[in-house]
Design a protein around this motif. Structure first.
Motif, PDB file in Angstrom:
ATOM      1  N   ALA A  36      39.088  37.731  33.617  1.00 29.92           N
ATOM      2  CA  ALA A  36      37.686  37.395  33.799  1.00 29.92           C
ATOM      3  C   ALA A  36      37.058  38.398  34.756  1.00 29.92           C
ATOM      4  O   ALA A  36      37.629  38.699  35.800  1.00 29.92           O
ATOM      5  N   PRO A  37      35.926  38.941  34.388  1.00 28.13           N
ATOM      6  CA  PRO A  37      35.286  39.899  35.294  1.00 28.13           C
ATOM      7  C   PRO A  37      34.837  39.186  36.559  1.00 28.13           C
ATOM      8  O   PRO A  37      34.317  38.078  36.514  1.00 28.13           O
ATOM      9  N   SER A  38      35.089  39.797  37.668  1.00 29.55           N
ATOM     10  CA  SER A  38      34.648  39.213  38.928  1.00 29.55           C
ATOM     11  C   SER A  38      34.350  40.341  39.894  1.00 29.55           C
ATOM     12  O   SER A  38      34.863  41.440  39.771  1.00 29.55           O
TER      13      SER A  38
END
Length: 122
Positions: A36-38
């Motif tokens: 997940a992009p964070s």
């Protein structure tokens, strides 16, 4: 059961771990998933274990410098002059730091130690 175990050993399956029961066979498997992009949050409070030396200290410095992070350092060693220097570095980099001497393998002790740190740094 002996026949099932022998068949498993001779099967050529490369699974590193297998559970063979009377009626079932279980082998763990891994599958790739997209991360997940964070993005780090400016001024976030983070916990770094083993943080007073080595990789943990480098990570803490980087977080303070780049993200003005409030860093809770957790380590088994008692607080030392080196720890105090690191905490000063974190503050001069624009972050904040707090050191807790605690063995992270003891969940209850860690939870109790983190409570005042959360109140102090948010």
């Amino acid at each position: 059961m002996a026949e099932r175990l022998a068949a498993e050993l001779l099967s050529g399956d490369a699974s590193p771990e297998v559970r063979v029961g009377r009626t079932d066979r279980l082998a763990p498997s891994l599958e790739k998933v997209a991360a997940a992009p964070s993005a780090p949050v400016m001024g976030a409070t983070v916990v770094v274990t083993g943080g007073s030396r080595g990789i943990g200290a480098r990570l803490a410095r980087g977080l303070a410098r780049a993200w003005k992070a409030k860093v809770i350092l957790v380590g088994r060693a008692p607080r030392s002059a080196d720890t105090d220097r690191l905490l000063a570095e974190l503050e001069s980099a624009g972050g904040a730091g707090l050191y807790i001497a605690c063995d992270v393998r003891d969940g209850a002790a860690l939870a109790a130690a983190l409570e005042p740190a959360r109140k102090a740094l948010g």
